[in-house]
Design a protein around this motif. Sequence first.
Motif, PDB file in Angstrom:
ATOM      1  N   SER A 177     -83.088  20.499   6.639  1.00 17.56           N
ATOM      2  CA  SER A 177     -83.219  20.564   5.379  1.00 17.56           C
ATOM      3  C   SER A 177     -83.388  19.446   4.607  1.00 17.56           C
ATOM      4  O   SER A 177     -83.492  19.519   3.272  1.00 17.56           O
ATOM      5  CB  SER A 177     -81.662  21.123   5.054  1.00 17.56           C
ATOM      6  OG  SER A 177     -81.412  22.482   5.685  1.00 17.56           O
ATOM      7  N   GLY A 178     -83.279  18.289   4.988  1.00 13.30           N
ATOM      8  CA  GLY A 178     -83.623  16.943   4.236  1.00 13.30           C
ATOM      9  C   GLY A 178     -82.494  16.364   3.487  1.00 13.30           C
ATOM     10  O   GLY A 178     -82.724  15.910   2.614  1.00 13.30           O
ATOM     11  N   VAL A 179     -81.462  16.985   3.749  1.00  8.55           N
ATOM     12  CA  VAL A 179     -79.975  16.505   3.010  1.00  8.55           C
ATOM     13  C   VAL A 179     -78.997  15.800   3.812  1.00  8.55           C
ATOM     14  O   VAL A 179     -78.014  15.724   3.349  1.00  8.55           O
ATOM     15  CB  VAL A 179     -79.455  17.752   2.252  1.00  8.55           C
ATOM     16  CG1 VAL A 179     -80.554  18.432   1.311  1.00  8.55           C
ATOM     17  CG2 VAL A 179     -79.034  18.893   3.134  1.00  8.55           C
ATOM     18  N   GLU A 180     -79.468  15.585   4.865  1.00  8.34           N
ATOM     19  CA  GLU A 180     -78.547  14.643   6.087  1.00  8.34           C
ATOM     20  C   GLU A 180     -77.577  13.722   5.309  1.00  8.34           C
ATOM     21  O   GLU A 180     -76.530  13.402   5.320  1.00  8.34           O
ATOM     22  CB  GLU A 180     -79.307  14.191   7.223  1.00  8.34           C
ATOM     23  CG  GLU A 180     -78.340  13.728   8.042  1.00  8.34           C
ATOM     24  CD  GLU A 180     -79.081  12.908   9.431  1.00  8.34           C
ATOM     25  OE1 GLU A 180     -78.271  12.704  10.294  1.00  8.34           O
ATOM     26  OE2 GLU A 180     -80.190  12.880   9.423  1.00  8.34           O
ATOM     27  N   LYS A 181     -78.340  12.911   4.551  1.00  8.34           N
ATOM     28  CA  LYS A 181     -77.844  11.649   3.872  1.00  8.34           C
ATOM     29  C   LYS A 181     -77.169  12.108   2.527  1.00  8.34           C
ATOM     30  O   LYS A 181     -76.339  11.214   1.991  1.00  8.34           O
ATOM     31  CB  LYS A 181     -78.861  10.360   3.680  1.00  8.34           C
ATOM     32  CG  LYS A 181     -79.646  10.087   4.908  1.00  8.34           C
ATOM     33  CD  LYS A 181     -80.412   8.929   4.833  1.00  8.34           C
ATOM     34  CE  LYS A 181     -80.935   8.313   6.101  1.00  8.34           C
ATOM     35  NZ  LYS A 181     -82.142   7.329   5.854  1.00  8.34           N
ATOM     36  N   GLN A 182     -76.931  13.108   2.115  1.00  8.04           N
ATOM     37  CA  GLN A 182     -76.335  13.617   0.891  1.00  8.04           C
ATOM     38  C   GLN A 182     -75.283  14.451   0.997  1.00  8.04           C
ATOM     39  O   GLN A 182     -74.800  14.964  -0.071  1.00  8.04           O
ATOM     40  CB  GLN A 182     -77.614  14.321   0.018  1.00  8.04           C
ATOM     41  CG  GLN A 182     -78.743  13.456  -0.315  1.00  8.04           C
ATOM     42  CD  GLN A 182     -79.847  14.118  -0.994  1.00  8.04           C
ATOM     43  OE1 GLN A 182     -80.809  14.870  -0.271  1.00  8.04           O
ATOM     44  NE2 GLN A 182     -79.905  14.158  -2.385  1.00  8.04           N
ATOM     45  N   VAL A 183     -75.024  14.650   2.488  1.00  8.25           N
ATOM     46  CA  VAL A 183     -73.786  15.514   2.405  1.00  8.25           C
ATOM     47  C   VAL A 183     -72.503  14.718   3.395  1.00  8.25           C
ATOM     48  O   VAL A 183     -73.233  14.044   4.395  1.00  8.25           O
ATOM     49  CB  VAL A 183     -74.396  16.785   3.359  1.00  8.25           C
ATOM     50  CG1 VAL A 183     -72.990  17.380   3.760  1.00  8.25           C
ATOM     51  CG2 VAL A 183     -75.094  17.730   2.450  1.00  8.25           C
ATOM     52  N   THR A 184     -71.487  14.748   3.227  1.00  4.39           N
ATOM     53  CA  THR A 184     -70.370  13.780   3.746  1.00  4.39           C
ATOM     54  C   THR A 184     -69.640  14.908   4.741  1.00  4.39           C
ATOM     55  O   THR A 184     -69.481  16.113   4.343  1.00  4.39           O
ATOM     56  CB  THR A 184     -69.297  13.411   2.701  1.00  4.39           C
ATOM     57  OG1 THR A 184     -69.881  12.484   1.847  1.00  4.39           O
ATOM     58  CG2 THR A 184     -68.498  12.440   3.516  1.00  4.39           C
ATOM     59  N   ILE A 185     -69.935  14.486   6.080  1.00  3.42           N
ATOM     60  CA  ILE A 185     -69.127  15.354   7.257  1.00  3.42           C
ATOM     61  C   ILE A 185     -67.863  14.695   7.339  1.00  3.42           C
ATOM     62  O   ILE A 185     -67.678  13.644   7.592  1.00  3.42           O
ATOM     63  CB  ILE A 185     -69.860  15.449   8.330  1.00  3.42           C
ATOM     64  CG1 ILE A 185     -71.272  16.022   8.299  1.00  3.42           C
ATOM     65  CG2 ILE A 185     -69.266  15.924   9.377  1.00  3.42           C
ATOM     66  CD1 ILE A 185     -72.278  15.961   9.394  1.00  3.42           C
ATOM     67  N   VAL A 186     -66.814  15.638   7.630  1.00  2.85           N
ATOM     68  CA  VAL A 186     -65.324  15.314   7.601  1.00  2.85           C
ATOM     69  C   VAL A 186     -65.029  15.928   8.971  1.00  2.85           C
ATOM     70  O   VAL A 186     -65.347  17.129   9.015  1.00  2.85           O
ATOM     71  CB  VAL A 186     -64.655  15.555   6.494  1.00  2.85           C
ATOM     72  CG1 VAL A 186     -64.791  14.715   5.219  1.00  2.85           C
ATOM     73  CG2 VAL A 186     -64.373  16.985   6.068  1.00  2.85           C
ATOM     74  N   HIS A 187     -64.165  15.122   9.678  1.00  6.92           N
ATOM     75  CA  HIS A 187     -63.425  15.649  10.973  1.00  6.92           C
ATOM     76  C   HIS A 187     -62.074  16.491  10.556  1.00  6.92           C
ATOM     77  O   HIS A 187     -61.187  16.184  10.139  1.00  6.92           O
ATOM     78  CB  HIS A 187     -63.039  14.723  11.917  1.00  6.92           C
ATOM     79  CG  HIS A 187     -62.345  14.948  12.991  1.00  6.92           C
ATOM     80  ND1 HIS A 187     -62.870  15.866  14.141  1.00  6.92           N
ATOM     81  CD2 HIS A 187     -61.256  14.922  13.480  1.00  6.92           C
ATOM     82  CE1 HIS A 187     -62.147  16.261  14.791  1.00  6.92           C
ATOM     83  NE2 HIS A 187     -60.875  15.690  14.652  1.00  6.92           N
ATOM     84  N   LEU A 188     -62.227  17.651  10.887  1.00  7.19           N
ATOM     85  CA  LEU A 188     -61.103  18.689  10.860  1.00  7.19           C
ATOM     86  C   LEU A 188     -61.157  19.829  11.988  1.00  7.19           C
ATOM     87  O   LEU A 188     -62.243  20.401  12.430  1.00  7.19           O
ATOM     88  CB  LEU A 188     -61.123  19.380   9.558  1.00  7.19           C
ATOM     89  CG  LEU A 188     -60.612  18.545   8.206  1.00  7.19           C
ATOM     90  CD1 LEU A 188     -60.686  19.428   6.981  1.00  7.19           C
ATOM     91  CD2 LEU A 188     -59.407  18.076   8.480  1.00  7.19           C
TER      92      LEU A 188
END
Length: 339
Positions: A177-188
């Motif tokens: 989707s071209g938004v990999e660097k604009q989304v923060t992934i958090v571990h839960l």
Amino acid sequence: MIKFSLPRLSLLAASCSVILSTACSSSSNISQAVPNIQTEAKPTTSTLRLGFISTSKTKIPTGPTGWAMQQGKLLPELQKVGITEVKTISFPNGPNLNEALVAGEIDVGIYGDTPALIAKANGTPTRLISQEQVGMNAWLLAKKNGAISVTDLKGKKVATSKGSYMHRYLIGLLQKSGVEKQVTIVHLLTNEAQSALERGDVAAIAAATGTGPLLKSKGYAVVDEAIKHPDLPGTSVTVATEAFLAKHPDLPQTWNQLKQASVKDIKVNSEAYYKFHAEVSGYPLDVVKASFPLEQFPEEAIPTKGVQLLEGTKKFLVSQKLAKADFQLNDWILSTPQK
């Protein structure tokens, strides 16, 4: 006799610190979920220590192996190859199961392909002996009146269990989707992610099959699903340590004969199986049926489609530097793929 026990807490201190650091890292550090260390294998006995993933307190897995155990057919077959006892150990996610493999605390593990591939790439001495499920869905969900598309997640947080097949799906989806660097992934972990979504601490969660349909039934919005993308569904694999296989070289053949018989029985007695799965997992019966279509349980040890999904996931993990080294699947697989 089959005995059940909770996971041991005596993992290596160094390994524990790696998991803690991974939980706080970005998605680019997924490979840290498995330390690149090896410990001397513990002496093998006639006991098989079987690890699997569960979000409940169950002491038996689901799927073909769990059904065989429930039917009392697993141990009698394993006794033919010198295994007189099976102990089950449940883990909340794949990286934790990997830790147990590294520490020599389990002999066979049933879990998602992503952590299994990462473990192998990082040098954990395992062999792939079977695939329990092929084509597992993953779900991207948001609260009602929240995000309705992947691009709506720009500048926001999305939770998932890092090192899992859902994590691989999420990264692949964001990249597409071209938004990999604009989304923060958090571990839960799963339960924590659901709570965080309800509180509004995260904009969405990437959930496993089972959890996805359950949350959908509760009014959560489905933003995307892995099955909409041919290369993003996951598989559930069964791996065994090289040390255990050295003691029981006939295990893979016996295991897969038993799995094939179990899958055939599941297809004949699907209602009984689904009832068992619902009771063990804690999911409502309709959610189980929606999450685990029978065609996802292959009779073959490792079907061609399963190998294709494994190869695609491996290439993705290596290209994104989420796995430390590439390797040939044929060097890992003990069973010959079948059509």
